[in-house]
Write a protein that holds these residues in place. Structure first.
Motif, PDB file in Angstrom:
ATOM      1  N   GLN A  83      18.470 -83.928 -43.979  1.00  0.00           N
ATOM      2  CA  GLN A  83      18.219 -84.089 -45.417  1.00  0.00           C
ATOM      3  C   GLN A  83      17.391 -82.953 -46.007  1.00  0.00           C
ATOM      4  OE1 GLN A  83      16.357 -87.969 -45.534  1.00  0.00           O
ATOM      5  NE2 GLN A  83      18.359 -88.912 -45.860  1.00  0.00           N
ATOM      6  N   PRO A 127      16.141 -79.433 -47.537  1.00  0.00           N
ATOM      7  CA  PRO A 127      16.704 -78.339 -48.328  1.00  0.00           C
ATOM      8  C   PRO A 127      16.711 -77.067 -47.478  1.00  0.00           C
ATOM      9  CG  PRO A 127      14.424 -78.725 -48.947  1.00  0.00           C
ATOM     10  CD  PRO A 127      14.795 -79.790 -47.965  1.00  0.00           C
ATOM     11  N   GLU A 141      15.814 -74.203 -48.562  1.00  0.00           N
ATOM     12  CA  GLU A 141      14.692 -73.360 -48.926  1.00  0.00           C
ATOM     13  C   GLU A 141      13.834 -74.096 -49.949  1.00  0.00           C
ATOM     14  OE1 GLU A 141      15.793 -69.192 -49.327  1.00  0.00           O
ATOM     15  OE2 GLU A 141      14.373 -69.001 -50.988  1.00  0.00           O
ATOM     16  N   VAL A 142      12.517 -73.976 -49.819  1.00  0.00           N
ATOM     17  CA  VAL A 142      11.633 -74.540 -50.824  1.00  0.00           C
ATOM     18  C   VAL A 142      10.838 -73.375 -51.407  1.00  0.00           C
ATOM     19  CG1 VAL A 142       9.740 -76.151 -51.274  1.00  0.00           C
ATOM     20  CG2 VAL A 142      11.452 -76.691 -49.529  1.00  0.00           C
TER      21      VAL A 142
END
Ligand SMILES: Cc1cc2nc3c(=O)[nH]c(=O)nc-3n(C[C@H](O)[C@H](O)[C@H](O)COP(=O)(O)OP(=O)(O)OC[C@H]3O[C@@H](n4cnc5c(N)ncnc54)[C@H](O)[C@@H]3O)c2cc1C
Ligand code: SF4
Ligand code: SF4
Lengths: 415, 462
Positions: free
Chosen positions: A170, A172, A174-175
């Motif tokens: 779940q 991402p 990239e943050v």
């Protein structure tokens, strides 16, 4: 009397082990520090004795049989023997190479091979295994040796249940951090991915206050269990994959929230890949998250404790972090910066007995090594035990009463 | 060993405590020396009754038995040179009691020396013997070797703390010697006879040790000297001053060079270093460390340093502690001898050791316990060159001859074991040796307990 002489063999791992064994001056000083020797007082559990066995194997006076495998398994790969050897013998490294040699010469038992050679390098399989409830004591098929034994361990019911959704499924890609922030990659590790996804989420959120965090998909196990089982091949293929993945992520640092993963990536991976220059440079960029936090005043300043936690914290130093990477002040600095009280715990840098596959292969010894740790914790008056290594955390969780929290330092922070 | 003997032994030991496994035989073949002699079987000691049964079985089948503690001995005492059974005592490791009122400790022989020191300290008591191997050697091995150590100048050696022993004789009988009394003159002193007997007279299974009150404070001072005579004068001056230092350690120029290149401590170039430890009530220690500083300076010490606190003291000790491994800076192989000479001959012995080195084309670093005349002489060489090995062995003979001509002894604390067996005949009084052979016969008529150790066989007598 036998005189020492080099053996005839063509297995590089055995050669490395035999070299370490020949460097050993047999002074016995490692007896003072080896956690396994301390509880059993058997010469075959200390580095000196095990190195001598490897020399026997190299010289042809011993066979690569089950017994030898078992004896070499009685080692936490904690590194105390190497760190304290007055004669600079690479003892731990020799013992680890010895396992690889044994695995090559004789092959490891099938069940171990199943999990370590098949599942761990392929995240999809481990996902499947997790989804099927393979892990951590949910209905296990009879033929799954390692899993079976994990389920047979005392205290397994206190381990966190498997997460419904692994963190990576779940996460991402990239943050984004503040504008122009340096880029770091987050290496999740198996335990955070499958058992403690909240820890991974917290780590990423904290890092994102200062960095742009890349979470490369396709990452898997750091390779420690495979290395501990002597499976050089699978460990190498993991290492190659991670080298490529992290290279593609174009980052300044590779950060993980597990001391054992950090040690494996920083120290073992360059070794596995033959010290290739890229790999060595890569190793220099690996950090356990407490190092990153402790080095950044801006991050430290913003820390506060979890509102629902009250009381003192005892910190346990993971061997891989303290002996392997020289990191022990950093997690404490993080906790103090958040305003938490640290309890004095006797033997806080002593091994908990959870290293590698040890607690699975040698449950009784592992429990004996752990017993004084539990006692010291209970006497310390602390309300929680914090340790920056997933392996140590599992060992402490198995060993402490369920109402006492066992956490990564981050898990005591308000994020 | 025939199968009947093996069968009997297995039964006597208990199957879980008995092994003939090839791996066990290999790992128990060695000790702190570089030699290996695999035993035919290994027995892990469980308690007096089991040891007694094992000894009886060995007697019946005429099987040699070699007790072993931690296997840190430096003269091969625990090597099963004649095969037979290796009796591993390390598992008997309970501290049975620390009796504060009596100021004694009762311990099994497998207790590690450092563990007893710590346990005593936790009760405000002090077990002074402090071999450099204290973190891993056993009390049983210490008693059997009469181990010395760093604090011998003021506190003596293991012998001075053993009040009583419990042991199994080679025929299986259980023997009690001494007790918890600080004074006792009833009968011959069998306790002292067993101390230093190197496992050749009886297997020790319990030890009663005298403890002292823990000293309140400590101080450490070191000094460097441009020549050996000055250093020797410093030691003489110190010992004559009326102050009893806990330790008075010495390192020669070769040692200092080796330590510097190994550990990079920033030591000044010098021909000798003296390291002094004091203990006692704080006000006494303070006054005495001032006196010691003056004595070391007056003898020509430059620089002389007094440690301000424990951390600084550890810093001063670092050079001495690094000595063991650092000495290999002078060569990959070493023959390590621990002769002792009368205090007045210390500098002369060091000088002669250096001359032997020059004559044999080898480096011979010397360090040791200057306060009690016990020197560690290291004959460095490269085992890859047979010529060097032979020169090294001849150097040892030369050194022993010099040592004896100065009225010294061939071993201050490491024992005879097997490695010095060929030389000690030259030191021992022939009448004394005859008595010792008789004593061995009384304890061990069949000659099964640690054979070919400690006493030279008749054929190597001068
Ligand atoms: C790095 C290093 C530093 C050292 N420094 C010192 C030092 O400063 N001073 C010093 O004196 N020595 C020193 N030694 C030598 C050694 O540690 C001592 O001789 C020590 O007493 C040996 O103890 P052990 O338990 O290892 O005995 P082992 O080596 O196992 O055995 C030694 C002898 O004792 C006998 N023995 C052991 N247990 C028993 C028992 N229960 N009953 C009867 N006999 C028994 C054995 O048969 C053997 O003859 C050092 C050694 C090393 C490796
Ligand atoms: S401390 Fe080092 S040299 Fe001594 S026995 Fe252990 S590995 Fe060998
Ligand atoms: S790595 Fe640790 S457990 Fe293994 S032999 Fe060395 S000190 Fe003992």
């Amino acid at each position: 009397m036998t005189q020492d002489g080099p053996g005839q063999n063509h297995c590089p791992a055995l050669r490395q082990a035999a070299e370490a064994a020949r460097a050993c001056a047999q002074c016995g000083a490692c007896m003072a520090v080896c956690p396994v020797y301390r509880v059993g007082r058997r010469e075959d559990s200390v580095a000196r004795g095990k190195l001598r066995l490897l020399r026997g194997l190299d010289e042809g006076s011993l066979k690569a049989d089950r017994q030898l495998r078992q004896t070499l398994g009685r080692c936490l790969l904690c590194g105390r023997c190497t760190a304290n050897c007055p004669n600079l013998t690479p003892a731990r490294e020799g013992l680890q190479a010895g396992r690889a040699a044994l695995a090559q010469i004789s092959g490891v038992p099938f069940a171990k091979r199943l999990l370590l050679a098949e599942a761990l390098p392929r995240p999809s399989r481990l996902n499947a295994a997790a989804a099927a409830g393979y892990w951590a004591g949910k209905a296990l098929p009879d033929d799954s040796g390692l899993l079976h034994r994990l389920s047979g361990l005392e205290g397994v019911e206190r381990l966190p249940p498997l997460a419904e959704h692994p963190f990576l499924s779940q996460a991402p890609a990239e943050v984004a951090g503040p504008l122009g922030a340096p880029r770091v990659a987050f290496f999740v590790g198996c335990v955070a991915n499958y058992m403690r996804p909240d820890l991974a989420r917290k780590a990423v959120a904290l890092l994102a206050r200062r960095f742009t965090v890349v979470i490369p998909q396709g990452q898997g196990c750091c390779g420690l269990p495979a290395i501990a089982a002597g499976l050089g091949g699978p460990a190498r293929s993991l290492a190659k994959r991670h080298l490529a993945l992290m290279g593609a992520a174009r980052v300044d640092l590779i950060v993980t929230a597990c001391g054992s993963c950090a040690h494996t990536l920083a120290k073992e991976l360059p070794e596995l890949l033959g010290q290739a220059e890229a790999a060595s440079r890569w190793g220099l960029r690996v950090r356990e998250i407490s190092q990153v936090l402790a080095e950044e005043d801006s991050l430290l300043a913003g820390l506060s404790p979890r509102p629902d936690f009250d009381g003192a914290v005892a910190v346990h130093d993971p061997c891989h972090l303290k002996i392997g990477l020289g990191v022990s002040e950093e997690p404490r600095r993080v906790l103090r910066a958040a305003g938490l009280d640290l309890a004095d715990m006797a033997g806080q840098d002593q091994c908990c007995g959870g290293g590698g596959l040890f607690s699975i292969n040698e449950p009784r010894l592992s429990d004996a090594i752990f017993a004084p740790r539990a006692q010291a914790f209970l006497q310390s008056g602390a309300q929680a035990l914090a340790t920056s290594c997933s392996g140590c955390a599992l060992q402490w969780r198995r060993g402490l009463p369920a109402h006492l929290p066992v956490v990564h330092p981050l898990e005591l922070l308000d994020v | 060993m025939n199968s009947a003997a093996l069968q009997a032994l297995r039964q006597a030991a208990g199957p879980d405590y008995f092994s003939q496994d090839a791996g066990d035989r290999l790992i128990y073949a060695g000790d702190g020396t570089c030699f290996r002699y695999p035993p035919e079987a290994v027995v892990r000691a469980r308690g007096p009754e089991q040891i007694s049964r094992v000894m009886a079985a060995c007697g019946k089948y005429h099987v040699p038995v070699v007790p072993r503690g931690a296997g840190s001995g430096l003269t091969g005492g625990a090597l099963p040179v004649a095969g037979g059974v290796l009796l591993d005592m390390a598992g008997l490791n309970r501290i049975k009691a620390i009796r504060k009122r009596d100021q004694v400790a009762v311990a099994e022989p497998g207790v590690v020396t450092g563990e007893l020191q710590a346990a005593a300290e936790a009760q405000g008591l002090f077990y002074p013997p402090d071999p450099a191997s204290a973190a891993f050697c056993t009390l049983g091995g210490n008693v059997a070797e009469n181990a010395g150590g760093m604090r011998a100048v003021k506190y003596g050696v293991t012998r001075d703390y053993v009040l009583g022993l419990r042991a199994v004789l080679p025929d299986g009988r259980l023997l009690k010697t001494g007790g918890a009394n600080i004074k006792s003159v009833v009968g011959y002193d069998l306790t002292r006879l067993l101390v230093g007997s190197e496992g050749t007279l009886a297997v020790i299974y319990e030890i009663i040790l005298r403890l002292l009150p823990l000293p309140e404070d400590r101080a450490t001072i070191n000094a460097f000297y441009a020549d050996l005579d000055k250093a020797a004068r410093a030691v003489e001056g110190l010992l004559a001053s009326g102050i009893r230092p806990v330790a008075c350690e010495f390192m020669d120029g070769y040692c200092l060079k080796a330590v510097e290149s190994y550990a990079k401590l920033g030591l000044p170039p010098a021909a000798a270093m003296i390291l002094v430890d004091l203990d006692g009530p704080p006000e006494v220690v303070r006054r005495q460390s001032g006196q010691v500083e003056t004595i070391l300076q007056q003898a020509g010490g430059e620089p002389v340093r007094v440690a301000g606190d424990r951390a600084e003291a550890e810093g001063l000790w670092r050079a001495r502690r690094a000595m063991g491994p650092a000495v290999y800076q002078h060569g990959p192989g070493k023959l390590n001898e621990d002769v002792a000479v009368p205090l007045g001959s210390l500098a002369e012995m060091v000088r002669r050791a250096h001359l032997v080195g020059e004559k044999r084309g080898l480096v011979i670093p010397v360090f040791g316990h200057a306060g009690d005349g016990n020197l560690h002489i290291n004959v460095m060489h490269d085992p890859a060159y047979p010529e060097q090995v032979s020169q090294a062995h001849q150097a040892v003979s030369d050194l022993f001859a010099h040592c004896l001509s100065l009225g010294g002894t061939l071993s201050g604390e490491h024992g005879v074991g097997t490695t010095k067996l060929g030389f000690v005949g030259a030191e021992m009084d022939p009448v004394g040796l005859e008595l010792m052979r008789g004593i061995k016969k009384v304890f061990d008529p069949a000659g099964i307990l640690n054979p070919h150790k400690k006493l030279p066989p008749p054929e190597v007598l001068p």
